[in-house]
Enzyme design. Structure first.
Site, PDB file in Angstrom:
ATOM      1  N   ASP A  99       1.475 -39.544  -8.978  1.00 58.34           N
ATOM      2  CA  ASP A  99       2.469 -40.507  -9.467  1.00 58.34           C
ATOM      3  C   ASP A  99       1.806 -41.867  -9.640  1.00 58.34           C
ATOM      4  O   ASP A  99       1.517 -42.558  -8.673  1.00 58.34           O
ATOM      5  CB  ASP A  99       3.625 -40.573  -8.457  1.00 58.34           C
ATOM      6  CG  ASP A  99       4.749 -41.490  -8.909  1.00 58.34           C
ATOM      7  OD1 ASP A  99       4.547 -42.273  -9.857  1.00 58.34           O
ATOM      8  OD2 ASP A  99       5.831 -41.442  -8.302  1.00 58.34           O
ATOM      9  N   LYS A 181      -7.743 -29.050 -18.503  1.00 62.75           N
ATOM     10  CA  LYS A 181      -8.860 -29.869 -18.041  1.00 62.75           C
ATOM     11  C   LYS A 181      -9.975 -28.955 -17.532  1.00 62.75           C
ATOM     12  O   LYS A 181      -9.776 -27.756 -17.339  1.00 62.75           O
ATOM     13  CB  LYS A 181      -8.411 -30.817 -16.921  1.00 62.75           C
ATOM     14  CG  LYS A 181      -7.390 -31.854 -17.375  1.00 62.75           C
ATOM     15  CD  LYS A 181      -6.843 -32.661 -16.211  1.00 62.75           C
ATOM     16  CE  LYS A 181      -7.869 -33.595 -15.587  1.00 62.75           C
ATOM     17  NZ  LYS A 181      -8.189 -34.734 -16.463  1.00 62.75           N
ATOM     18  N   TYR A 298       2.586 -38.112 -19.317  1.00 60.44           N
ATOM     19  CA  TYR A 298       1.349 -38.906 -19.246  1.00 60.44           C
ATOM     20  C   TYR A 298       1.172 -39.651 -20.569  1.00 60.44           C
ATOM     21  O   TYR A 298       1.284 -39.061 -21.634  1.00 60.44           O
ATOM     22  CB  TYR A 298       0.176 -37.969 -18.956  1.00 60.44           C
ATOM     23  CG  TYR A 298      -1.214 -38.495 -19.194  1.00 60.44           C
ATOM     24  CD1 TYR A 298      -1.569 -39.810 -18.913  1.00 60.44           C
ATOM     25  CD2 TYR A 298      -2.208 -37.647 -19.695  1.00 60.44           C
ATOM     26  CE1 TYR A 298      -2.861 -40.269 -19.120  1.00 60.44           C
ATOM     27  CE2 TYR A 298      -3.506 -38.087 -19.907  1.00 60.44           C
ATOM     28  CZ  TYR A 298      -3.825 -39.403 -19.621  1.00 60.44           C
ATOM     29  OH  TYR A 298      -5.111 -39.858 -19.825  1.00 60.44           O
TER      30      TYR A 298
END
Length: 317
Positions: A99, A181, A298
């Protein structure tokens, strides 16, 4: 000489009888069709401006944040002033949370029996990283799968998009809802690089919805080379989804044997969005050392982003 006068009188009497008979039939004996009659209606002097609301008008979702104040509240109001790992007890969404937004902490809503994870971020709300460096986010991360053939990390879930970033240009617009990723050998790029990011761009309506986000174009932002960013990535359109539409999402990232050469392997990143497959092989697979993924919300370079996730699962090998 009297006969012509008599004839004229008889003709006049006949003409009069025919005229009277025709007039009588026109009034009482002939059918008159309604479509032949033009009726001029007087407009309602005080009409209801919207007696039946436009069924296409965008609807505010039950768990949508409609506040016009996009600034972070006073320091100390949210837990992530002290830690980035802020969560609710027994969260419905899987994965550890990161966060980095002072606008809102992760929370949940229940709609029609389904528990939705709430990810709300605003422009400039990353109070953890140096100003102007990393973008705000509330994301959940998977564990890491190694680079062996047959290893993978697989995510399943449903998302709803209520709002995404609008910064005034394509390159700056949009919010990432998920990303693949994985690190690599040989250096270059970020120490924890993104490989493929799934970016939602706003689509505005017309008429009554002219200033409202009614749908979202989903793009894949893919590396062209290991460590690629900026011009080292391509942005590919995938599909459009409606605001607040429940959309299924599957993402699998892993390694498999190259069918053309058993000595080589393929590093793949395969997504299925709303039942439609978008498969992609990551470049330079021999340099890849791991697979992992993140999801949530994001990047927001303008305005606010609101993403919802439910029914999430993670699988590994």
């Amino acid at each position: 000489m009297k006969k012509p006068k008599l004839i004229y009188k008889l003709l006049s009497i006949v003409a009069l009888i025919v005229f009277v008979a025709f007039s009588s039939c026109t009034k009482d004996g002939l059918e008159v069709y309604s479509e032949d009659i033009i009726v001029y209606e007087t407009p309602d002097p005080d009409p209801d401006p919207d007696p039946d609301p436009d069924p296409s008008a965008v609807v505010v979702a039950e768990d949508e944040d409609t506040s016009t104040d996009l600034a972070c509240p006073s320091s100390g109001e949210f837990q992530n002033d002290n830690t980035r790992n802020v969560d609710v007890q027994n969260p419905a969404n899987v994965g550890g949370v990161d966060d980095r937004s002072c606008y809102s902490d992760y929370s949940e809503s229940i709609i029609d029996g389904t528990t939705w994870g709430i990810y709300n971020i605003t422009d400039g709300s990353n109070h953890w990283d140096a100003p102007g460096t990393l973008q705000p986010r509330i994301e959940r991360a998977s564990a890491v799968a190694n680079a062996n053939v047959g290893s993978f990390v697989k995510f399943n879930g449903d998302f709803r998009i209520l709002e995404v970033a609008d910064a005034g240009s394509f390159g700056q617009d949009g919010t990432y809802i998920a990303q693949a990723k994985g690190q690599h050998t040989g250096g270059g790029g970020s120490p924890d690089p993104a490989i493929c990011l799934y970016r939602a761009h706003p689509v505005y309506g017309t008429g009554i919805n002219a200033d409202k986000q009614v749908a979202f174009d989903i793009y894949a932002e893919r590396i062209l080379e290991r460590g690629g960013s900026g011009t080292g990535r391509e942005v590919v359109f995938l599909k459009q989804v409606n605001k607040n539409e429940i959309v299924s999402f599957e993402l699998e990232v892993g390694f498999r044997e190259d069918p053309s050469n058993p000595a080589l392997k393929i590093h793949y990143c395969n997504a299925v969005i709303g039942g439609e497959a978008f498969n992609w092989n990551i470049p330079e697979p021999e340099r890849g050392t791991q697979s992992k993924m993140r999801y949530g919300a994001y990047r927001v370079r303008g305005g606010r982003a609101q993403i919802r996730w439910a029914n999430t699962t993670l699988d590994y090998n």
